[in-house]
Design a protein around this motif. Sequence first.
Motif, PDB file in Angstrom:
ATOM      1  N   SER A 279      -5.114 -21.013 -19.127  1.00 20.91           N
ATOM      2  CA  SER A 279      -5.200 -21.185 -20.408  1.00 20.91           C
ATOM      3  C   SER A 279      -6.317 -21.871 -20.797  1.00 20.91           C
ATOM      4  CB  SER A 279      -4.261 -21.802 -20.960  1.00 20.91           C
ATOM      5  OG  SER A 279      -3.961 -23.145 -20.415  1.00 20.91           O
ATOM      6  N   ALA A 280      -6.810 -21.670 -22.183  1.00 21.51           N
ATOM      7  CA  ALA A 280      -8.014 -22.580 -22.779  1.00 21.51           C
ATOM      8  C   ALA A 280      -8.057 -23.640 -22.599  1.00 21.51           C
ATOM      9  CB  ALA A 280      -8.284 -21.988 -24.269  1.00 21.51           C
ATOM     10  N   VAL A 281      -6.797 -24.324 -22.757  1.00 17.01           N
ATOM     11  CA  VAL A 281      -6.643 -25.933 -22.508  1.00 17.01           C
ATOM     12  C   VAL A 281      -6.910 -26.297 -21.023  1.00 17.01           C
ATOM     13  CG1 VAL A 281      -5.216 -27.932 -22.706  1.00 17.01           C
ATOM     14  CG2 VAL A 281      -5.245 -26.238 -24.334  1.00 17.01           C
TER      15      VAL A 281
ATOM     16  N   ALA B 173     -21.516 -26.752 -18.711  1.00 16.74           N
ATOM     17  CA  ALA B 173     -20.481 -27.212 -19.719  1.00 16.74           C
ATOM     18  C   ALA B 173     -20.550 -26.370 -20.862  1.00 16.74           C
ATOM     19  CB  ALA B 173     -20.044 -28.585 -19.932  1.00 16.74           C
ATOM     20  N   LEU B 174     -21.854 -26.344 -21.397  1.00 19.46           N
ATOM     21  CA  LEU B 174     -21.941 -25.932 -22.653  1.00 19.46           C
ATOM     22  C   LEU B 174     -22.131 -24.577 -22.697  1.00 19.46           C
ATOM     23  CD1 LEU B 174     -22.856 -26.609 -25.416  1.00 19.46           C
ATOM     24  CD2 LEU B 174     -25.222 -26.444 -25.066  1.00 19.46           C
ATOM     25  N   TYR B 175     -22.584 -23.976 -21.495  1.00 20.92           N
ATOM     26  CA  TYR B 175     -22.319 -22.280 -21.446  1.00 20.92           C
ATOM     27  C   TYR B 175     -21.141 -21.980 -21.115  1.00 20.92           C
ATOM     28  CZ  TYR B 175     -23.044 -17.609 -19.718  1.00 20.92           C
ATOM     29  OH  TYR B 175     -22.968 -16.210 -19.321  1.00 20.92           O
TER      30      TYR B 175
ATOM     31  N   GLU C 284     -16.501 -19.109 -22.447  1.00 21.56           N
ATOM     32  CA  GLU C 284     -14.960 -19.070 -22.222  1.00 21.56           C
ATOM     33  C   GLU C 284     -14.516 -18.034 -21.042  1.00 21.56           C
ATOM     34  OE1 GLU C 284     -12.756 -18.408 -25.980  1.00 21.56           O
ATOM     35  OE2 GLU C 284     -13.454 -20.544 -26.570  1.00 21.56           O
ATOM     36  N   PRO C 285     -14.862 -18.124 -20.121  1.00 20.65           N
ATOM     37  CA  PRO C 285     -14.445 -17.255 -18.909  1.00 20.65           C
ATOM     38  C   PRO C 285     -13.128 -17.901 -18.430  1.00 20.65           C
ATOM     39  CG  PRO C 285     -16.045 -18.927 -17.936  1.00 20.65           C
ATOM     40  CD  PRO C 285     -15.893 -18.875 -19.407  1.00 20.65           C
ATOM     41  N   HIS C 286     -12.303 -16.976 -18.082  1.00 20.69           N
ATOM     42  CA  HIS C 286     -10.946 -17.034 -17.680  1.00 20.69           C
ATOM     43  C   HIS C 286     -10.762 -17.603 -16.085  1.00 20.69           C
ATOM     44  CE1 HIS C 286      -9.364 -14.120 -20.801  1.00 20.69           C
ATOM     45  NE2 HIS C 286      -9.792 -14.977 -21.282  1.00 20.69           N
ATOM     46  N   GLU C 287     -11.207 -19.089 -15.993  1.00 23.82           N
ATOM     47  CA  GLU C 287     -11.259 -19.569 -14.781  1.00 23.82           C
ATOM     48  C   GLU C 287     -11.382 -21.047 -14.874  1.00 23.82           C
ATOM     49  OE1 GLU C 287     -14.710 -19.038 -12.005  1.00 23.82           O
ATOM     50  OE2 GLU C 287     -15.269 -17.568 -13.532  1.00 23.82           O
ATOM     51  N   MET C 288     -11.099 -22.006 -13.959  1.00 25.15           N
ATOM     52  CA  MET C 288     -11.191 -23.424 -14.099  1.00 25.15           C
ATOM     53  C   MET C 288     -12.440 -23.715 -14.094  1.00 25.15           C
ATOM     54  SD  MET C 288      -7.924 -24.513 -14.271  1.00 25.15           S
ATOM     55  CE  MET C 288      -8.235 -26.097 -14.254  1.00 25.15           C
TER      56      MET C 288
ATOM     57  N   ASN D 202     -10.489 -25.758 -19.853  1.00 24.43           N
ATOM     58  CA  ASN D 202     -11.493 -26.902 -20.393  1.00 24.43           C
ATOM     59  C   ASN D 202     -11.223 -28.271 -19.867  1.00 24.43           C
ATOM     60  OD1 ASN D 202     -13.200 -24.743 -21.776  1.00 24.43           O
ATOM     61  ND2 ASN D 202     -11.850 -24.999 -23.632  1.00 24.43           N
ATOM     62  N   PHE D 203     -10.133 -28.214 -19.298  1.00 20.17           N
ATOM     63  CA  PHE D 203      -9.969 -29.708 -18.989  1.00 20.17           C
ATOM     64  C   PHE D 203     -11.010 -30.292 -17.971  1.00 20.17           C
ATOM     65  CE2 PHE D 203      -7.764 -32.394 -15.651  1.00 20.17           C
ATOM     66  CZ  PHE D 203      -7.533 -33.472 -16.595  1.00 20.17           C
ATOM     67  N   GLY D 204     -11.601 -29.563 -17.245  1.00 19.65           N
ATOM     68  CA  GLY D 204     -12.589 -29.914 -16.131  1.00 19.65           C
ATOM     69  C   GLY D 204     -13.960 -30.359 -17.129  1.00 19.65           C
TER      70      GLY D 204
END
Length: 790
Positions: free
Chosen positions: A4-6, A630-632, A637-641, A9-11
Amino acid sequence: MSCSAVGCNFGVWVGLAMVLALICVLYLMERRWKRRAKEYQEATGVMSQSRAFALNLVRHFMPSFMASRYQFRGMRPKTAKVSIQFENLSLQLPSGVTVLEGVSGQFKSGRMCAIMGPSGAGKTTFMNVLSGKATYGKMGGTVLVNDQKADVSGLKSVLGFVPQDDIVHQDLTVREQIRFSAELRNDSQLSASRLDRITDDVLAVMQIDHIQNSIVGGVEKRGISGGQRKRVNIGLELAAQPDIMFLDEPTSGLDSTSSLSVVLSLKKMCQLGMTSIMVIHQPRYSLFTLFDDVLLLGKGGHTVYLGPSGAAKVYFEELGFKMAPDENPADWLMDVICGEVPNSELPEFKPQMLDDLWKANGPGFLQRWQSSSRSDMGRAVNSRDDSVILESKLAEEWAAIDVNQDGVMDESELRGLLERCSGMMLDDAVSHELFMRMAGHEAKSVTRTAFLDYLCGLKGDVANDRLLEELDSVMIGPSEAGCSAANLAPVQELDLEEGDAEAKDLASLARRTPGKARQLRILTKRTLVQWWRKNTQRALFLGVFALGALILGFQDRFITKTPTWEASCYLNTQTTLALLVAVFCLQTFGDDRPLFWRESSHGLSIFGFYESRALVNMIDLFIQSFSFTALYFVIREPHEMFGDFWVPYIMVTWAASGWGYLISAIAPRAHAPFITALVIFVICGLLGVPETLDRFFDGGILQTLVSAISITRWSVAMSLMNHLAVDDPITNGQLEAFTLSFEKSVFSKGALSPSLGTWYSGLLALLIMGTVTRLLAYSGLKLTDRDKRV
């Protein structure tokens, strides 16, 4: 399986928290460092005021008392004399031209010696040959240290060399420069307190204690003045307490008053037994007579005079040269050497004759001069021994000083006495400092004997008070055990000519300076201080990294709308990151090479220098890699951690920084950016394109070569295959389906072993690449420019 998006982005938030925590820790360290610097400056002020009040006190009782203007509290008189003899020194350039020929003589211990001559006489050449630094030609002749044949450059630990250019650390304060130099080059057993006192001595003698917390600065960022910078340049060597110090035109660029002040400071150091040898250019006569000995060189590098400065004028007058009454003798001597002054006894005189005249007349003249009633020493400040008179005067007035008639003086009584003698209010810190110097740290009162001992001790050049005795009694190691009561005696009681014997075993002169591990710790601390003061430059670089990530992120998502799995996205971002990182790393070893050459010539650990810079630079690499990725990641928003997404970029940073270090260490600074751009373009841009890699992956030598030098050959494969493992991409049309299939087939090839797979093969390969390039960079530092580190 995508996240998920959350969750993805946790990392990013974890990484951001780590960056902020790191910055906070460094900020607190910087605040503590500044607080300590302020405390040092306040302590220096207290010491100066204490000295002034003590002088007022002793002069109150005896105005004629000749007290030393400054007393050394950390430095000590030399325990053994070091004299240099030289015979027939010469230098022949590779072109075959001889620029120095047949120079012989001696520089005695504890004397200040000047090398003078017109332009082209070989002054600096002679000093370079004597110190073993003239590796640019064929050196000839013999150098003896204490009558033993020796290579002066082999005595690095007790040798100081001040270059003509002011090679100093631009990002450090004056005190930091001196303190780090003292810590790196003195005996490793000296305590921190002793090193602080040595630093205070250098700051006071060179008259830069009032600017000790000022950043030195440079051309781009203005700091201290040029004259003050010259003093710092000299102070870096004085902090090492050298037995022999060479100085290449230490007064160049200074006015006559500043030049006199610098030479007086060096004269003060010679009173401790240091032998000072310097090239000097057109001094005024009051400065010229401060030198104990002077070597005059004629054109072509021939000796025309070597002896006491006060006898030089007499010698040439005996040869038949006459000086006008209103002329500066130092300038007149230069005119004689250049052939501008006629000789009444030699009508056919030519300057080339001065060499033969010296060989024929010099030894006899010096013998007559030394046997005469004239002193062979340069002009010095004279003082009489008033200690006995002072003691009797104080004995008469002790009853008036001792208010409560208890035979001792407490701190309040001492304070009242000092205020009465000076007519000024006394600060509590100054009063307490003087009280401790007289009585000791834990004492409650000052006895009459302690009071008299302190005042009489103001005559010496080396302080010998109760507080200093207590500090020196805390022994850290055997080297400090040499600070005995005899060593603490005033310099006037030590005869530098007839006192301590010359060291017969030259190996005994060498110091046990800090080893590699301790140097690494010292240099890391110094590099961290410099690192924090480059925040403006760091912010600019981070802005460039952020701009690159923004441009690539918006282009891939909103303009070209490239799928998140496509290899070109990873190739572009990782090539950009590699280029920026490599260019940033060029400053690590390329910005201050002259400083590295200077320090390594005195025994600086090259490993310590290299590793300290590489370690501190890891902070920047971590922040830059995280910020860019992180900015990229947030935009794309790729679908991976994020953690999995970041790892290949971390490895790109590790490998690219290794290439940057290597180029920084071996390439000329002016050409390094161009070389870096070309290298990164090839090993990342060209050798990371899937179509190119497909042709190289044939199991032959080309595949081995590409795998050995290409960063993106591994990093793009890691990113692509990891993305495909966690997210099942949806393709639009046959072209995208073909592209995905082709890229997957290409980047799944060439793993180091089937068991490692693409991910771990890339980790291992890039780890090895970054490590190997770092080892090559270290070797480059160690093996290149060796002639400049003599």
